[in-house]
Enzyme design. Structure first.
Site, PDB file in Angstrom:
ATOM      1  CG  ASP A   1      -5.696  36.422 -11.999  1.00 44.99           C
ATOM      2  OD1 ASP A   1      -5.502  35.869 -11.100  1.00 44.99           O
ATOM      3  OD2 ASP A   1      -5.618  35.647 -13.136  1.00 44.99           O
TER       4      ASP A   1
ATOM      5  CB  VAL B   1       2.960  39.824 -14.003  1.00 44.79           C
ATOM      6  CG1 VAL B   1       1.606  40.307 -13.122  1.00 44.79           C
ATOM      7  CG2 VAL B   1       3.333  38.276 -13.792  1.00 44.79           C
TER       8      VAL B   1
ATOM      9  CG  ASN C   1      -0.290  36.027  -4.551  1.00 48.81           C
ATOM     10  OD1 ASN C   1       0.149  35.506  -3.732  1.00 48.81           O
ATOM     11  ND2 ASN C   1      -1.377  35.394  -5.314  1.00 48.81           N
TER      12      ASN C   1
ATOM     13  CE1 TYR D   1       5.757  28.636  -7.335  1.00 44.93           C
ATOM     14  CE2 TYR D   1       6.845  27.230  -5.580  1.00 44.93           C
ATOM     15  CZ  TYR D   1       5.800  28.046  -6.081  1.00 44.93           C
ATOM     16  OH  TYR D   1       5.077  28.605  -5.232  1.00 44.93           O
ATOM     17  N   GLY D   2      11.326  26.435  -7.999  1.00 44.63           N
ATOM     18  CA  GLY D   2      12.279  26.648  -6.694  1.00 44.63           C
ATOM     19  C   GLY D   2      13.426  27.665  -7.346  1.00 44.63           C
TER      20      GLY D   2
ATOM     21  CE  LYS E   1       6.857  31.657  -5.849  1.00 43.98           C
ATOM     22  NZ  LYS E   1       6.245  32.822  -6.113  1.00 43.98           N
TER      23      LYS E   1
ATOM     24  CB  ALA F   1      -2.549  28.882   2.069  1.00 46.12           C
ATOM     25  CB  ALA F   2      -5.835  24.898   0.792  1.00 45.47           C
TER      26      ALA F   2
HETATM   27  P1  ADP Z   1      -1.752  30.884  -5.206  1.00 43.87           P
HETATM   28  O1  ADP Z   1      -3.055  31.175  -4.677  1.00 43.87           O
HETATM   29  O2  ADP Z   1      -0.921  29.897  -4.460  1.00 43.87           O
HETATM   30  O3  ADP Z   1      -1.064  32.194  -5.552  1.00 43.87           O
HETATM   31  P2  ADP Z   1      -3.303  30.081  -7.744  1.00 43.87           P
HETATM   32  O4  ADP Z   1      -3.131  29.514  -8.796  1.00 43.87           O
HETATM   33  O5  ADP Z   1      -4.896  29.952  -7.182  1.00 43.87           O
HETATM   34  O6  ADP Z   1      -2.189  29.953  -6.599  1.00 43.87           O
HETATM   35  O7  ADP Z   1      -3.359  31.832  -8.072  1.00 43.87           O
HETATM   36  C1  ADP Z   1      -2.390  32.293  -9.033  1.00 43.87           C
HETATM   37  C2  ADP Z   1      -2.959  33.370  -9.810  1.00 43.87           C
HETATM   38  O8  ADP Z   1      -2.127  33.976 -10.572  1.00 43.87           O
HETATM   39  C3  ADP Z   1      -4.246  32.667 -10.903  1.00 43.87           C
HETATM   40  O9  ADP Z   1      -5.200  33.147 -10.780  1.00 43.87           O
HETATM   41  C4  ADP Z   1      -3.517  33.066 -12.244  1.00 43.87           C
HETATM   42  O10 ADP Z   1      -4.434  33.057 -13.151  1.00 43.87           O
HETATM   43  C5  ADP Z   1      -2.610  34.230 -11.837  1.00 43.87           C
HETATM   44  N1  ADP Z   1      -1.689  34.386 -12.795  1.00 43.87           N
HETATM   45  C6  ADP Z   1      -0.570  33.154 -13.336  1.00 43.87           C
HETATM   46  N2  ADP Z   1       0.140  33.897 -14.325  1.00 43.87           N
HETATM   47  C7  ADP Z   1      -0.180  35.202 -14.561  1.00 43.87           C
HETATM   48  C8  ADP Z   1       0.483  36.117 -15.245  1.00 43.87           C
HETATM   49  N3  ADP Z   1       1.594  36.033 -16.103  1.00 43.87           N
HETATM   50  N4  ADP Z   1      -0.240  37.551 -14.952  1.00 43.87           N
HETATM   51  C9  ADP Z   1      -1.016  37.795 -14.300  1.00 43.87           C
HETATM   52  N5  ADP Z   1      -1.820  36.730 -13.273  1.00 43.87           N
HETATM   53  C10 ADP Z   1      -1.193  35.526 -13.400  1.00 43.87           C
END
Ligand code: ADP
Length: 255
Positions: A38, A74, A100, A165-166, A169, A197-198
């Site tokens: 993350d 990522v 994810n 986003y659409g 995805k 999910a939440a």
């Molecule tokens: P979900 O649980 O629906 O995937 P969240 O926002 O809770 O949604 O989790 C998405 C995660 O992806 C977050 O913790 C965010 O920090 C992480 N994230 C977003 N962009 C990037 C990125 N470019 N590289 C790595 N992690 C990322």
């Protein structure tokens, strides 16, 4: 028989929160060594110095599992390859990938500028391409790989304010379809899961009564199945947490 991942190495991106966190904890509890990726920094106002990824690694270690934190963005290919190299050096291979990581920049199309569109495509679609690319040759050479991409009903049906986003995805579904075929003869299986999910992504869209039912952990068994030895390939799976799955959310004005 219960699914086990002993001896397998997994990367879960965006695993500091929500779904990714739940999946990382689940895979580790079933024996996988997990790279908890993350890019998020330490949370403001919590007084803690750990990043979300580091806190999840702590949770896994406390439960007796094996994990390392990785802060790769990522959407940066160099950072993604460095993460895969690190995992391979430490643990020998990367066998499982759960892509994810994600962000939202919802705006009605009239208000959405090129940067809003490109940024979301960059993280979800290009970032997923980078992650798959970085693990692909190794998986094919070792004749084993399982990849699951987190997509969304938004990519299949569309949601108001989510042209970016659409599109991202839907693009991930397209990527999956081809990788599943190209990986087939080397035992690399690729699927998508469209969860309800939440999480921080849905909390603004759904009523609290619905969110209370929808724990991210409820999606994890479906992801574990798609990453297991017996996984199918080229599946678009929907998974709902709670007593229902939201198939379609659309008309919300005001974004
Ligand atoms: P979900 O649980 O629906 O995937 P969240 O926002 O809770 O949604 O989790 C998405 C995660 O992806 C977050 O913790 C965010 O920090 C992480 N994230 C977003 N962009 C990037 C990125 N470019 N590289 C790595 N992690 C990322």
């Amino acid at each position: 028989m219960a699914i086990r991942f002993d001896g397998r190495v997994a990367i879960v991106t965006g695993a500091g929160n929500g779904l990714g966190r739940a999946h990382a904890l689940g895979l580790a509890s079933r024996g996988a060594k997990v790279v908890v990726n993350d890019f998020g920094g330490a949370r403001d106002g919590t007084g803690g110095s750990l990043t979300p990824a580091e806190s999840v690694v702590e949770e896994i270690r406390k439960a007796g599992g094996t994990a390392m934190a990785d802060g790769a963005d990522v959407s940066k290919f160099g950072q993604v390859t460095a993460m895969v190299e690190r995992a391979t050096k430490e643990w020998g291979s990367v066998d499982l990938l759960c892509a994810n990581a994600g962000i939202l920049r919802d705006k009605s199309f009239g208000k959405m500028d090129v940067a809003d569109f490109a940024k979301v495509l960059d993280v979800h679609l290009v970032g997923t391409f980078y992650c798959c690319k970085a693990v692909w040759d190794g998986m094919r050479e070792r004749n084993y790989g399982r990849i699951v991409l987190t997509t969304s009903s938004s990519g299949l049906f569309g949601n108001f304010g989510q042209a970016n986003y659409g599109a991202a995805k839907a693009g991930m579904v397209g990527l999956m379809n081809v990788l599943a075929e190209e990986g087939r003869k080397n035992n690399v299986r690729v699927n998508t899961i469209s969860p309800t999910a939440a999480t921080r992504m849905t909390e603004e869209l759904l009523p609290p009564q619905a969110l209370a039912l929808m724990k991210p952990e409820a999606i994890t068994p479906a992801v574990e199945y798609l990453l297991s030895e017996d996984a199918p390939t080229r599946t678009i799976m929907g998974a709902g947490a709670g007593s229902f799955a939201v198939i379609k959310i659309i008309e919300t004005e005001g974004v």
